[in-house]
Motif scaffolding. Structure first.
Motif, PDB file in Angstrom:
ATOM      1  N   LYS A 154      -3.177   7.253   3.167  1.00  8.09           N
ATOM      2  CA  LYS A 154      -3.807   8.501   3.603  1.00  8.09           C
ATOM      3  C   LYS A 154      -5.267   8.534   3.185  1.00  8.09           C
ATOM      4  O   LYS A 154      -6.130   8.968   3.936  1.00  8.09           O
ATOM      5  CB  LYS A 154      -3.074   9.705   3.018  1.00  8.09           C
ATOM      6  CG  LYS A 154      -1.757   9.994   3.664  1.00  8.09           C
ATOM      7  CD  LYS A 154      -1.125  11.221   3.042  1.00  8.09           C
ATOM      8  CE  LYS A 154       0.252  11.467   3.626  1.00  8.09           C
ATOM      9  NZ  LYS A 154       0.901  12.621   3.013  1.00  8.09           N
ATOM     10  N   SER A 155      -5.561   8.051   1.969  1.00  2.00           N
ATOM     11  CA  SER A 155      -6.933   8.014   1.470  1.00  2.00           C
ATOM     12  C   SER A 155      -7.787   7.065   2.316  1.00  2.00           C
ATOM     13  O   SER A 155      -8.932   7.361   2.630  1.00  2.00           O
ATOM     14  CB  SER A 155      -6.940   7.578   0.005  1.00  2.00           C
ATOM     15  OG  SER A 155      -8.247   7.430  -0.455  1.00  2.00           O
ATOM     16  N   TYR A 156      -7.192   5.929   2.684  1.00  4.14           N
ATOM     17  CA  TYR A 156      -7.903   4.952   3.505  1.00  4.14           C
ATOM     18  C   TYR A 156      -8.214   5.538   4.884  1.00  4.14           C
ATOM     19  O   TYR A 156      -9.320   5.420   5.390  1.00  4.14           O
ATOM     20  CB  TYR A 156      -7.047   3.682   3.643  1.00  4.14           C
ATOM     21  CG  TYR A 156      -7.642   2.657   4.567  1.00  4.14           C
ATOM     22  CD1 TYR A 156      -8.729   1.884   4.177  1.00  4.14           C
ATOM     23  CD2 TYR A 156      -7.130   2.464   5.848  1.00  4.14           C
ATOM     24  CE1 TYR A 156      -9.282   0.949   5.026  1.00  4.14           C
ATOM     25  CE2 TYR A 156      -7.679   1.539   6.710  1.00  4.14           C
ATOM     26  CZ  TYR A 156      -8.755   0.780   6.285  1.00  4.14           C
ATOM     27  OH  TYR A 156      -9.307  -0.139   7.129  1.00  4.14           O
ATOM     28  N   VAL A 157      -7.254   6.182   5.516  1.00  3.22           N
ATOM     29  CA  VAL A 157      -7.440   6.785   6.825  1.00  3.22           C
ATOM     30  C   VAL A 157      -8.490   7.886   6.745  1.00  3.22           C
ATOM     31  O   VAL A 157      -9.369   7.990   7.606  1.00  3.22           O
ATOM     32  CB  VAL A 157      -6.093   7.327   7.373  1.00  3.22           C
ATOM     33  CG1 VAL A 157      -6.316   8.161   8.624  1.00  3.22           C
ATOM     34  CG2 VAL A 157      -5.141   6.180   7.664  1.00  3.22           C
ATOM     35  N   PHE A 158      -8.425   8.716   5.709  1.00  2.91           N
ATOM     36  CA  PHE A 158      -9.403   9.791   5.548  1.00  2.91           C
ATOM     37  C   PHE A 158     -10.808   9.218   5.369  1.00  2.91           C
ATOM     38  O   PHE A 158     -11.760   9.694   5.981  1.00  2.91           O
ATOM     39  CB  PHE A 158      -9.027  10.677   4.339  1.00  2.91           C
ATOM     40  CG  PHE A 158     -10.022  11.752   4.074  1.00  2.91           C
ATOM     41  CD1 PHE A 158     -10.134  12.853   4.915  1.00  2.91           C
ATOM     42  CD2 PHE A 158     -10.908  11.659   2.988  1.00  2.91           C
ATOM     43  CE1 PHE A 158     -11.064  13.846   4.682  1.00  2.91           C
ATOM     44  CE2 PHE A 158     -11.848  12.634   2.759  1.00  2.91           C
ATOM     45  CZ  PHE A 158     -11.933  13.731   3.603  1.00  2.91           C
TER      46      PHE A 158
ATOM     47  N   MET B  57       0.859  -1.159   0.000  1.00  6.65           N
ATOM     48  CA  MET B  57       0.000   0.000   0.000  1.00  6.65           C
ATOM     49  C   MET B  57       0.913   1.231   0.000  1.00  6.65           C
ATOM     50  O   MET B  57       1.818   1.348   0.818  1.00  6.65           O
ATOM     51  CB  MET B  57      -0.893  -0.028   1.242  1.00  6.65           C
ATOM     52  CG  MET B  57      -1.933   1.033   1.225  1.00  6.65           C
ATOM     53  SD  MET B  57      -3.018   1.052   2.675  1.00  6.65           S
ATOM     54  CE  MET B  57      -3.987  -0.397   2.508  1.00  6.65           C
ATOM     55  N   THR B  58       0.640   2.117  -0.884  1.00 10.62           N
ATOM     56  CA  THR B  58       1.447   3.337  -0.990  1.00 10.62           C
ATOM     57  C   THR B  58       1.001   4.348   0.047  1.00 10.62           C
ATOM     58  O   THR B  58      -0.078   4.238   0.638  1.00 10.62           O
ATOM     59  CB  THR B  58       1.327   3.953  -2.402  1.00 10.62           C
ATOM     60  OG1 THR B  58      -0.008   4.382  -2.576  1.00 10.62           O
ATOM     61  CG2 THR B  58       1.714   2.956  -3.479  1.00 10.62           C
ATOM     62  N   ALA B  59       1.825   5.353   0.263  1.00  7.92           N
ATOM     63  CA  ALA B  59       1.518   6.382   1.257  1.00  7.92           C
ATOM     64  C   ALA B  59       0.251   7.139   0.879  1.00  7.92           C
ATOM     65  O   ALA B  59      -0.548   7.499   1.739  1.00  7.92           O
ATOM     66  CB  ALA B  59       2.695   7.349   1.391  1.00  7.92           C
ATOM     67  N   THR B  60       0.026   7.375  -0.406  1.00 15.05           N
ATOM     68  CA  THR B  60      -1.172   8.088  -0.865  1.00 15.05           C
ATOM     69  C   THR B  60      -2.414   7.256  -0.593  1.00 15.05           C
ATOM     70  O   THR B  60      -3.431   7.770  -0.120  1.00 15.05           O
ATOM     71  CB  THR B  60      -1.061   8.420  -2.366  1.00 15.05           C
ATOM     72  OG1 THR B  60       0.161   9.088  -2.599  1.00 15.05           O
ATOM     73  CG2 THR B  60      -2.228   9.261  -2.821  1.00 15.05           C
ATOM     74  N   ASN B  61      -2.357   5.950  -0.889  1.00 14.12           N
ATOM     75  CA  ASN B  61      -3.502   5.057  -0.652  1.00 14.12           C
ATOM     76  C   ASN B  61      -3.804   4.948   0.839  1.00 14.12           C
ATOM     77  O   ASN B  61      -4.959   4.894   1.244  1.00 14.12           O
ATOM     78  CB  ASN B  61      -3.226   3.670  -1.221  1.00 14.12           C
ATOM     79  CG  ASN B  61      -3.333   3.637  -2.727  1.00 14.12           C
ATOM     80  OD1 ASN B  61      -3.868   4.559  -3.330  1.00 14.12           O
ATOM     81  ND2 ASN B  61      -2.820   2.571  -3.327  1.00 14.12           N
TER      82      ASN B  61
END
Length: 187
Positions: free
Chosen positions: A7-11, A1-5
């Protein structure tokens, strides 16, 4: 999982959690509002039901000088002193646990501590089966009796249980025996 994915998951998880929290808060607010609107009517209905049961057990009519007052309260019972035309009696409202759930039972006593009458104020027993134990035909067996009573299916004991409503009969019987113990301890 990439850092962008990530962050999107947490958001997304935070957003869904926030929405659910808001929905729960709104539902809790509505329930609290409805409770505050209906609690007075509910308590008035309960008081009217208790007064009706007391009047019924003591055969009180509008012509009688009939009063009742709370003598003692506990978690699962309330003792009332009842006066009808100068004659003093007692009534105990007690909880029992029937097949369908909680049962509220009023047991009226004469001055000599014998059972005057019984009224089931509320119950959740099965209509036509368990509710037979709440009918006068069964409850009238207790009238004039006192002390620890026994219950049987055969009729060999003090009280005969209702066939098909054994759990309900037993719940009422146990509540009445507890009420008999309570009335025996009152001076």
């Amino acid at each position: 999982m990439t850092a962008t994915n990530q962050k999107s998951y947490v958001f997304t998880a935070a957003r869904i959690s926030g929405i659910l929290l808001l929905i729960c808060a709104c539902v809790a607010g509505v329930v609290s509002f409805v409770y505050s609107l209906t609690i007075d009517a509910y308590e008035a209905n309960l008081e009217a039901e208790v007064n009706r049961a007391l009047s019924g057990i003591f055969d009180a009519s509008e012509q009688d000088d009939f009063t009742s007052s709370t003598l003692e309260e506990a978690d699962d019972y309330t003792v009332y002193t009842v006066t009808k035309n100068g004659e003093v009696g007692y009534c105990i409202q007690i909880e029992g646990k029937g097949f369908g759930g909680a049962m509220s039972i009023m047991v009226g006593y004469n001055a000599d501590r014998t059972i005057r009458g019984i009224s089931v104020v509320s119950h959740a027993e099965t209509p036509g089966i368990g509710s037979k134990a709440t009918e006068d035909a069964h409850l009238s067996q207790y009238e004039g009796k006192s002390g620890s009573l026994t219950l049987s299916k055969s009729g060999a004991d003090d009280i005969t249980a209702i066939s098909g409503a054994t759990i309900s009969s037993k719940a009422i019987h146990e509540a009445i025996n507890r009420a008999n113990d309570i009335i025996g301890s009152i001076n």
